[in-house]
Motif scaffolding. Sequence first.
Motif: not given
Length: 121
Positions: A96-114
């Motif tokens: 489930r987590l890997q599918a969610e990560k693929r759905r975000n197209d490599g956008h990391d929430d932590v990096l987005a916040l930084i």
Amino acid sequence: MRLIRYLFLVLLAICLVVVATANLDPVSVTLLPGELATYSGVQFTAEVPLYVVGFGGMLLGLLIGFFWEWLRESKHRTDASRRRREAARMQRELDRLQAEKRRNDGHDDVLALIEKGSSTR
């Protein structure tokens, strides 16, 4: 190795047949001792060859041993079953987590916040 196993089984079978033919004399097998049989009303006696008594005792001992071992190992089977269920649950969570990560197209929430925090300065 297979040949050695078959050779051993053939020799064992020959030994068992020799023992059986040497012990063909009939013996009387009684289910209960005399006093207990008259008290309980169950009086069973059979005439069987001696080898049947010997082989039957060995077979009964094996069956009791197998059953005892099955009971003794039940806690290990229970623990293994619990671990398999836990591993399956963890695998589903990972998928489930890997599918969610693929759905975000490599956008990391932590990096987005930084990045958002550094762009406001």
